[in-house]
Design an enzyme around this catalytic site. Structure first.
Site, PDB file in Angstrom:
ATOM      1  N   ASP A 190       0.857  -1.180   0.000  1.00 39.70           N
ATOM      2  CA  ASP A 190       0.000   0.000   0.000  1.00 39.70           C
ATOM      3  C   ASP A 190       0.894   1.231   0.000  1.00 39.70           C
ATOM      4  OD1 ASP A 190      -2.169  -1.634   0.115  1.00 39.70           O
ATOM      5  OD2 ASP A 190      -2.640  -1.270   2.209  1.00 39.70           O
ATOM      6  N   ASP A 207     -13.941  -5.507  -1.978  1.00 39.28           N
ATOM      7  CA  ASP A 207     -13.718  -5.170  -0.568  1.00 39.28           C
ATOM      8  C   ASP A 207     -15.030  -5.273   0.215  1.00 39.28           C
ATOM      9  OD1 ASP A 207     -10.835  -4.095  -0.610  1.00 39.28           O
ATOM     10  OD2 ASP A 207     -11.791  -2.967  -2.222  1.00 39.28           O
TER      11      ASP A 207
END
Length: 580
Positions: A277, A435
């Site tokens: 990330d 997600d």
């Protein structure tokens, strides 16, 4: 950035002007080490011997092939005209994208006749992936479409009815023939494939075949006749094994090409993926941190953004540690101006100089209009990332909206980012990131969405749950379930699903096996398990209990709590095949 000598499609031509914009040097200096290593060089004895002619027609990620050639100590000359092909001392053709579009470009530019003439004269040639398929008579991909016709046979789609997932994505084993040439010493090792179509062996083409691979059926993995070679897999993405193959082609007389060590490859391996990330910190530097739906700041007086390392350095280390893929998720810079986020493009360029496994990038790839009113299609955005070194792009929120519209209307528009990119680059280049959050229900009949009986009851004893999809980094729930979304995006053109679980992320208690089993049983494309890994045992659990093709982790690798090699050693002990 290097533009191709001729454009693959009009949709990519407007990108070329973006490639020479100055980058933000204060940020670039904090990406990590950018000096390429030359420890693998096979070298060349003269200036002419050091030049490799590259046929790049402008589709997909050819940067990795360029980097691998340069890594091995050779220079590159791009094909500008058909005569450049005929004058080449060695020619590499890394075909990327769709068969029909590639043949159209070759035919319009006269490259098709030059290629056939070059190969007929037994000149040194290496085709990669589509560069192998185009040598055959025809393809069923959006066809039938006529090929170059040099090898008997038709390129057809893998059969998914037998339970094998299509596209064929991952590290698989080769069955080598006696006269394999550049494939010597690699028969016991995995190489990286990513494709939905393949050529089949027959009596008519048997004399060309130098290796096969098993995936449902036995298909042609490579061909060789004299100095002519072509491979269905990607040597530039196959680590040291792939570099040794390229080295043998580029300089057959050299003994400097590094030979791979011992291997025990027998079938498609389960993949272990490292995820990074990436976001800017308060100083404007790009750092690896946690996802932005969570607390990404240190609990200190300064309250600074958590910095777990420099993106390029970490990616390089994970490659050395044995990661089968590296995935970048940009969690800030894409949102307002994806193509303005030049430092992230530079991360891809620098990383691909030394990391020879697949690279995926995601975060805000969509249609958008900048502050000046200039419109950019998602295809333009994706094209820039492919040309910067990405092998696959990951679409999140935009895929959710596309699926919702598709399920509502019941028809495909062909205009969504998912459909556009998949049509041009193939579905194997498109990952959809899902997600979801777990939502418990007492009675599955209370809603029309897919529910499952969960392995652990909810806070009020609920035995059932559905998985609500989210957008915008998990901050907004949508009225669509993960099951419904997965089925829809597969129909719209997704080639792979990255399945996260917000409830498990960062907990270190294991993957959400209920969710992963639900989705991996529902679709026929590969599924990557994500969120929750805290120990090597969590990887073997998800592979034993679900049909996941790969498992991804971030924090445990960044914090050095669990090395990648420990995960792979554990999986081998448990009888799960992985790439060594």
């Amino acid at each position: 950035m290097e533009a191709p000598p001729f454009a693959y499609s009009a949709s990519t031509s407007s990108l070329f002007s973006l490639r020479n914009k100055p980058l933000s040097s204060p940020t670039i200096t904090h990406l990590g080490n950018t000096k390429p290593s030359k420890s693998f060089s096979v070298g060349a004895s003269s200036s002419r011997d050091s030049v490799v002619t590259l046929l790049d027609y402008g589709a997909g990620n050819v940067r990795s092939v360029r980097n691998a050639i340069r890594f091995l100590g050779f220079d590159i000359k791009d094909v500008q005209t058909p005569q450049d092909i005929l004058n080449a001392s060695r020619l590499v053709f890394p075909g990327v994208g769709a068969f029909a579009a590639a043949m159209e470009v070759l035919s319009k530019t006269g490259m098709d006749e030059a290629l056939c003439s070059y190969i007929d004269k037994d000149r040194p040639f290496l085709g990669i992936c589509l560069g192998l398929q185009l040598l055959f008579e025809s393809s069923e991909e959006n066809g039938p479409v006529k090929g170059l016709g040099l090898i008997p046979g038709t390129v057809g789609r893998f059969d998914s009815s037998n339970g094998f997932r299509v596209p064929h994505i991952g590290w698989n084993a080769l069955q080598i023939t006696e006269d394999s040439g550049i494939l010597d010493d690699v028969g016991n090792h995995h190489v990286y494939f990513v494709h939905s179509y393949r050529a089949m062996p027959s009596d008519d083409n048997n004399e060309w075949i130098s290796s096969t691979c098993d995936y449902g059926d036995k298909f042609i993995a490579s061909i060789r006749r004299g100095n002519v070679n072509a491979v269905q897999f990607h040597p530039e993405k196959s680590g040291d094994v792939g570099l040794s193959i390229l080295g043998r082609f580029l300089n057959p007389k050299s003994n400097m090409a590094k030979k791979p060590g011992e291997g025990k490859a027998s079938k498609l391996a389960k993949r272990v993926i490292a995820c990074l990330d990436v976001r800017t910190n308060d100083k404007g530097d790009l750092v690896v941190t946690k996802g932005d739906q969570y607390d990404v700041r240190e609990h200190t007086k300064e309250n600074e953004v958590r910095n777990l390392g420099k993106p390029v350095d970490l990616a390089g280390q994970y490659y050395k540690d044995g990661a089968d893929e590296v995935s970048f998720l940009n969690i800030t810079g894409f949102r307002d101006f994806p193509l303005g986020d030049l430092p992230m493009l530079q991360i891809l360029r620098y990383t691909s100089e030394n990391v020879f496994v697949p690279l995926t990038v995601g975060g805000g790839i969509r249609d958008f209009t900048d502050s000046t009113g200039r419109y950019y299609s998602s295809l333009e955005v994706a094209s820039e990332y492919f040309r910067s070194g990405a092998d696959k792009i990951s679409i999140g929120s935009d895929a959710v909206y596309a699926a919702e519209e598709y399920l509502k209307a019941g028809v495909k528009t062909g205009k969504t980012s998912l459909e556009q990119i998949s049509r041009v680059y193939g579905n194997q280049a498109v990952v959809v990131s899902i997600d979801p959050r777990r939502v418990y229900v007492k009675d599955p009949n209370d809603l029309q969405l897919k529910t499952i009986r969960v392995s652990s009851p909810g806070p009020n004893g609920e035995e059932y749950a559905w998985y609500q999809c989210t957008v915008n980094g998990g901050r907004e729930g949508r009225p669509i379930g993960a099951y419904e979304l997965a089925k829809a995006v597969e129909e719209l053109g997704a080639g792979e699903i990255l399945l996260n679980c917000i409830d498990c992320d960062g907990q270190g208690k294991g993957f959400d096996v209920d969710l992963i089993k639900l989705i991996s049983d529902a679709v026929s494309i590969p599924v990557i398990a994500s969120s929750g890994a805290g120990a090597p045992e969590h990887f073997s659990e998800v592979f034993y209990k679900t049909n996941a093709s790969a498992a991804l982790a971030a924090g445990i690798f960044h914090r050095k709590e669990v090395p990648i090699q420990s995960v792979k050693e554990h999986l081998l002990k448990e009888g799960i095949e992985v790439r060594i």
